[in-house]
Scaffold this active site. Structure first.
Site, PDB file in Angstrom:
ATOM      1  N   ASP A   7      28.610  63.990  44.657  1.00 27.96           N
ATOM      2  CA  ASP A   7      29.503  65.160  44.623  1.00 27.96           C
ATOM      3  C   ASP A   7      30.914  64.680  44.290  1.00 27.96           C
ATOM      4  O   ASP A   7      31.223  63.491  44.444  1.00 27.96           O
ATOM      5  CB  ASP A   7      29.512  65.899  45.967  1.00 27.96           C
ATOM      6  CG  ASP A   7      30.355  67.181  45.913  1.00 27.96           C
ATOM      7  OD1 ASP A   7      30.377  67.838  44.851  1.00 27.96           O
ATOM      8  OD2 ASP A   7      30.997  67.524  46.915  1.00 27.96           O
ATOM      9  N   TYR A  39      36.765  68.995  40.998  1.00 26.70           N
ATOM     10  CA  TYR A  39      36.298  69.123  39.616  1.00 26.70           C
ATOM     11  C   TYR A  39      36.463  70.554  39.096  1.00 26.70           C
ATOM     12  O   TYR A  39      36.517  70.772  37.880  1.00 26.70           O
ATOM     13  CB  TYR A  39      34.799  68.783  39.543  1.00 26.70           C
ATOM     14  CG  TYR A  39      34.460  67.309  39.474  1.00 26.70           C
ATOM     15  CD1 TYR A  39      35.358  66.311  39.846  1.00 26.70           C
ATOM     16  CD2 TYR A  39      33.190  66.916  39.038  1.00 26.70           C
ATOM     17  CE1 TYR A  39      35.010  64.973  39.784  1.00 26.70           C
ATOM     18  CE2 TYR A  39      32.827  65.576  38.970  1.00 26.70           C
ATOM     19  CZ  TYR A  39      33.740  64.610  39.344  1.00 26.70           C
ATOM     20  OH  TYR A  39      33.375  63.288  39.282  1.00 26.70           O
ATOM     21  N   GLY A  40      36.485  71.506  40.019  1.00 27.44           N
ATOM     22  CA  GLY A  40      36.373  72.918  39.645  1.00 27.44           C
ATOM     23  C   GLY A  40      37.497  73.459  38.796  1.00 27.44           C
ATOM     24  O   GLY A  40      37.382  74.546  38.243  1.00 27.44           O
ATOM     25  N   ASN A  71      27.685  71.867  42.248  1.00 23.21           N
ATOM     26  CA  ASN A  71      27.373  72.929  41.285  1.00 23.21           C
ATOM     27  C   ASN A  71      28.220  72.825  40.036  1.00 23.21           C
ATOM     28  O   ASN A  71      27.765  73.158  38.944  1.00 23.21           O
ATOM     29  CB  ASN A  71      27.629  74.294  41.927  1.00 23.21           C
ATOM     30  CG  ASN A  71      26.625  74.583  42.999  1.00 23.21           C
ATOM     31  OD1 ASN A  71      25.585  75.148  42.736  1.00 23.21           O
ATOM     32  ND2 ASN A  71      26.909  74.162  44.224  1.00 23.21           N
ATOM     33  N   THR A  72      29.461  72.369  40.212  1.00 28.36           N
ATOM     34  CA  THR A  72      30.362  72.304  39.073  1.00 28.36           C
ATOM     35  C   THR A  72      29.833  71.304  38.054  1.00 28.36           C
ATOM     36  O   THR A  72      29.771  71.594  36.851  1.00 28.36           O
ATOM     37  CB  THR A  72      31.773  71.919  39.551  1.00 28.36           C
ATOM     38  OG1 THR A  72      32.141  72.821  40.600  1.00 28.36           O
ATOM     39  CG2 THR A  72      32.775  71.995  38.439  1.00 28.36           C
ATOM     40  N   THR A 195      28.815  73.331  46.875  1.00 27.69           N
ATOM     41  CA  THR A 195      28.262  72.668  48.065  1.00 27.69           C
ATOM     42  C   THR A 195      29.311  72.460  49.165  1.00 27.69           C
ATOM     43  O   THR A 195      28.948  72.110  50.291  1.00 27.69           O
ATOM     44  CB  THR A 195      27.605  71.320  47.686  1.00 27.69           C
ATOM     45  OG1 THR A 195      28.558  70.529  46.939  1.00 27.69           O
ATOM     46  CG2 THR A 195      26.365  71.539  46.864  1.00 27.69           C
ATOM     47  N   HIS A 196      30.577  72.685  48.852  1.00 25.53           N
ATOM     48  CA  HIS A 196      31.585  72.655  49.925  1.00 25.53           C
ATOM     49  C   HIS A 196      31.491  73.907  50.811  1.00 25.53           C
ATOM     50  O   HIS A 196      31.903  73.869  51.964  1.00 25.53           O
ATOM     51  CB  HIS A 196      33.000  72.604  49.339  1.00 25.53           C
ATOM     52  CG  HIS A 196      33.447  71.248  48.871  1.00 25.53           C
ATOM     53  ND1 HIS A 196      32.922  70.649  47.759  1.00 25.53           N
ATOM     54  CD2 HIS A 196      34.375  70.387  49.373  1.00 25.53           C
ATOM     55  CE1 HIS A 196      33.516  69.469  47.576  1.00 25.53           C
ATOM     56  NE2 HIS A 196      34.389  69.288  48.540  1.00 25.53           N
TER      57      HIS A 196
HETATM   58  N1  DGL Z   1      31.011  70.658  45.735  1.00 27.59           N
HETATM   59  C1  DGL Z   1      31.411  70.919  44.373  1.00 27.59           C
HETATM   60  C2  DGL Z   1      30.557  72.076  43.841  1.00 27.59           C
HETATM   61  O1  DGL Z   1      29.457  72.287  44.349  1.00 27.59           O
HETATM   62  C3  DGL Z   1      32.884  71.066  44.370  1.00 27.59           C
HETATM   63  C4  DGL Z   1      33.501  71.109  43.063  1.00 27.59           C
HETATM   64  C5  DGL Z   1      34.937  70.693  42.963  1.00 27.59           C
HETATM   65  O2  DGL Z   1      35.210  69.513  43.113  1.00 27.59           O
HETATM   66  O3  DGL Z   1      35.760  71.572  42.661  1.00 27.59           O
HETATM   67  O4  DGL Z   1      30.900  72.758  42.908  1.00 27.59           O
END
Ligand code: DGL
Length: 269
Positions: A7, A39-40, A71-72, A195-196
């Site tokens: 992640d 990442y989002g 998910n991102t 997932t956060h």
């Molecule tokens: N846990 C990541 C997800 O499921 C977080 C993404 C991020 O870093 O913005 O999208």
């Protein structure tokens, strides 16, 4: 070889916790790309490059199978990785499909044509990059018809969680649920598509109301990984479990320990 769980930060620990409970004998190596989270808010190219670098690190750690517990990355990079990047002897799986199969009442790998399902009005909460990718709607359209999806990009929530500022995270979740309700007053299901967000599940459920069924991924991913390993036993082997981060190991260990309520020690990736 261990199974890799990736992640951008701490959110994938919600998946790790569930897969460890489901598969207590499998060693997992968890990698948090904390130096580059979130990442989002990044572009698809950037997410692709960062995800490939992180997965390469997990291959080097001896993993032949890596789960993108993000998910991102699953939405913005996985398809491109599968088409052009993953070596033939390795596997990389995402977290989207098990969730959509559960929501559309399908067994693993049921590829029959799309059909009507029980849920009709779905609220999707995810990062800006996941919402922009429309990957959720694309995967859903392969499996279901007549489902109306309203997506809410939840800016700021991942940063607040990574900073351990749960008061800010809660306020942001409530305001994103309000914004969603202005577009879709009565969802019958809600997807926590990051997932956060299971770390804020009680707040989502409280803000949405008890009548809204909230789907989150951890247990669904654990069940589908167990099923995958049953069918591909060569992907399962011995190896060193561990926690790696591209960020500050002490800081990340403290937050992870707080979230999982057990001592977690990260090493530098
Ligand atoms: N846990 C990541 C997800 O499921 C977080 C993404 C991020 O870093 O913005 O999208």
């Amino acid at each position: 070889m261990a199974v890799g769980i990736f992640d951008s930060g701490l959110g994938g620990l919600t998946v790790l916790d569930a897969v460890q409970q489901r598969l207590p004998d499998v060693p997992f190596v968890y990698l948090a790309d904390s130096a580059h989270a979130p990442y989002g808010v990044r572009t698809a190219d950037d997410i692709f490059d960062l995800t490939c670098a992180a997965v390469t690190r997990l291959f080097e750690a001896g993993c032949n199978l890596v789960i993108l517990a993000c998910n991102t990355a699953s939405a913005a990079a996985l398809r491109r990785m599968q088409e052009s990047w993953i070596p033939g002897d390795k596997r990389v799986l995402g977290v989207f499909v098990p969730l959509i199969e559960a929501m559309t009442e399908r067994q693993w790998g049921d590829n029959s044509p799309p059909r009507e399902v029980g849920v009709k009005h779905v609220a999707l909460f995810a990062t800006p990059a996941t919402v922009a990718s429309r990957a959720f709607q694309r995967e859903l359209a392969f499996r279901a018809i007549g489902v109306d999806v309203e997506a809410q990009a939840c800016g700021g929530v991942v940063d607040a969680i990574e900073d351990g500022d749960m008061i800010l995270a809660e306020a942001l979740v409530r305001s994103h649920v309000d914004a969603l309700r202005r577009k879709l007053p009565q969802p019958d299901a809600a997807i926590l598509g990051c997932t956060h967000y299971p770390l804020m599940q009680d707040t989502f459920q409280d803000a949405l109301g008890a009548e809204v069924r909230v789907f989150s991924q951890a247990r669904l991913v654990a069940d589908s990984l167990a099923d995958y390993l049953d069918r591909h036993p060569t992907m399962l082997g011995a190896g060193e479990a561990g926690f790696l981060t591209t960020g500050d190991p002490r800081r990340v260990s403290d937050r992870a320990t707080q979230f999982l309520r057990r001592r977690i020690v990260f090493d530098a990736a």
